[in-house]
Structure formats: C-alpha cells, structure tokens
Scaffold this active site. Structure first.
Site, PDB file in Angstrom:
ATOM      1  CG  ASP A 122      -2.200   0.784   1.011  1.00 17.57           C
ATOM      2  OD1 ASP A 122      -3.257   0.157   0.897  1.00 17.57           O
ATOM      3  OD2 ASP A 122      -2.144   2.027   0.948  1.00 17.57           O
ATOM      4  CG  ASP A 152       3.336   4.437  -7.038  1.00 17.08           C
ATOM      5  OD1 ASP A 152       2.281   4.077  -7.616  1.00 17.08           O
ATOM      6  OD2 ASP A 152       3.946   5.483  -7.341  1.00 17.08           O
ATOM      7  CB  VAL A 153      -0.073  -0.473  -8.052  1.00 22.86           C
ATOM      8  CG1 VAL A 153      -0.299  -1.223  -6.751  1.00 22.86           C
ATOM      9  CG2 VAL A 153      -1.121   0.622  -8.255  1.00 22.86           C
ATOM     10  CG  ASN A 162      -7.979  -4.988  -2.986  1.00 25.60           C
ATOM     11  OD1 ASN A 162      -9.171  -5.249  -3.160  1.00 25.60           O
ATOM     12  ND2 ASN A 162      -7.581  -4.055  -2.121  1.00 25.60           N
ATOM     13  CE1 TYR A 191     -13.018   1.576  -9.978  1.00 30.03           C
ATOM     14  CE2 TYR A 191     -15.070   0.762 -10.897  1.00 30.03           C
ATOM     15  CZ  TYR A 191     -14.051   0.648  -9.987  1.00 30.03           C
ATOM     16  OH  TYR A 191     -14.051  -0.376  -9.093  1.00 30.03           O
ATOM     17  CE  LYS A 236     -11.286  -1.718 -10.904  1.00 27.57           C
ATOM     18  NZ  LYS A 236     -10.263  -2.479 -10.168  1.00 27.57           N
TER      19      LYS A 236
END
Length: 259
Positions: free
Chosen positions: A37, A60-61, A87, A153, A157
């Site tokens: 996270d 940091d994704v 996630n 968004y 997805k």
C-alpha cells in the site's frame, strides 16, 4: 491444517476496506501476508495488529521498481511468493465524458489498469520460482456494462478483464492461475464516500432495495470468494470471472406482498 499454511500472499491496496478484510482472512488461514500500500501509517498499524507472519511494504502500483521491491521483500521475508491479489484501485469523480479531464483519465488507468499489468509482469517470475501459484485481479460489475459518469473507471476495469484472460493463457502451463472477481456495491469507504473532488459517492447512485438480495455487500462476502479462488479447491479454474453483487446485474426483483 489451515488452507494457506506455508504460503505467502501479497495484497495490494491492503489497508482499504476490502484489502484489509483480505489481509486478515489470509492471515487467519495461516498465510504469510505482505501488505502492499502507499499508506505507510495504516499499513504499519495493520501489520503491528496482526503480529507474526505479516510484513508491510510501501507499494506504488504504477511504479515497476516499487513492484520489484515489494516482490523481493516478500521472497526475502518468507522464501517465496505464492499468491498475488491485485486489489488496489481508485475511482474517478463522477462526470460525463465531455467533462472528464485527461489527467483524471490517465490517473485512473495508471492505477487500475497499469498497476494490474505491472503486478502480473513482476509477480509472474516469482510465482514461477515458487513452482506455481495464483493471481486474482479485482475488477467490478462496472466492467460488465456501461455506467454513466464513470468512463475512466469503467474503461480501466473492462481492460482488466482482457488482461486477465491473456495472462491466464500465458501462465497456465507454468501452473499459475489467473482469475477476476467482480464486486458490486460493497459497504466500504471506496463505495460509501465520495472520491477526491466529488460530492457524491457511488453508493448514492445505487439503492439495494431492487436487488435479488436486498442489501449492500460486505467486504467479507468478497473475501470468502477470494479465499476459494486462491486455494487448492479451485485448482482447475483459470481465466474465469466471478460476479458477487447480490443480483445487481440481474435487474430489479419482482416485489411481492407477503401474507
């Protein structure tokens, strides 16, 4: 014996409403858990709360080097990485496409889509070193249809679905399974509080009254499905999509009077 004894699980966005539920459940089932996270304070607090078999790593994704450091931390601490839960995600402030600025578009796709891509890219070699494993990408019911005012968004997805199927094909012969979970309206701050720059939350647009199961979902509803998909009980499942929405996508339930 617990389902995840001697396995190591990395959960991104591990301090959020769903993420922390996943972290706690994997830990309770015997796993070594790495909390990934950007919120160091909350991540460290959760790791301290759970105690043994837990590490926090700043992740940091959107940054490949951050991913590499987090995967290396998991292997250094526990010897191997067996499960990745992609996630982490953010939502955009609701706005029509014509009123959505490019910076918002890029930020949402960077975190939700590029973050998932980088997780797959960096974790795959680690799972291969562990002789196999499993990845679950958390998508959304918004990836199964259009939703007005949430174009970034929704697009991110939808793309995660295709990415998941491609990864499942590429990694299956390495004994690595890749699946998606599509939560509906789950009672977490992500759903119940407005995104940065917004005045309304996603939950403001959805009443559970017409759902076949007329309530909001709970994080544990998603967690129980996640535990199944990452366990040996699901060893023949890959490239699949699991919707958990209380019947949201079915359409309104018929209202009947009871005696």
């Amino acid at each position: 014996m617990n389902r995840f004894d001697n396995q190591t699980v990395l959960v991104t966005g591990g301090t959020g409403g769903q993420g922390s539920s996943h972290v706690r459940a994997f830990h309770a089932e015997g796993a070594n858990v790495v909390i990934g996270d950007i919120d160091a304070e909350r991540g460290a607090a959760l790791a301290d709360e759970l105690g043994t078999r837990v590490r926090f790593t700043h992740l940091d994704v959107t940054d490949e080097s951050s991913w590499s450091a987090s995967v290396q931390a998991a292997e250094s601490a526990f010897g191997a990485l067996n499960v990745l839960v992609n996630n982490a995600g953010v939502q955009n402030p609701p706005a029509p496409i014509e009123n959505t600025d490019q910076a918002t578009w890029s930020r949402i796709l960077d975190i939700n889509l590029t973050g998932t891509f980088l997780g797959l890219k960096v974790a795959a070699p680690a799972l291969r070193r562990a002789a196999g494993g499993t990845i679950v990408n958390i998508a959304s019911t918004m990836s199964l249809g259009g939703t007005a005012h949430y174009a970034p968004y929704v697009a991110s997805k939808w793309a995660v679905r295709g990415l998941t199927r491609t990864a499942a094909l590429e990694l299956g012969r390495d004994h690595i399974r890749v699946n998606t979970i599509h939560p509906g309206v789950i009672a977490t701050p992500f759903i119940q509080e407005p995104a940065a720059g917004a005045t309304m939350a996603i939950a403001d647009f959805y009443s559970p009254d017409p759902f076949a199961i007329p309530r909001l979902g709970e994080p544990t509803d998603v967690t129980r499905l996640l535990l199944f998909l990452t366990s040996s009980d699901a060893s023949f499942i890959t490239g699949s999509e699991y919707v958990i929405d209380g019947g949201l996508l079915l359409g309104p339930a018929l209202q009947t009077e009871t005696a």
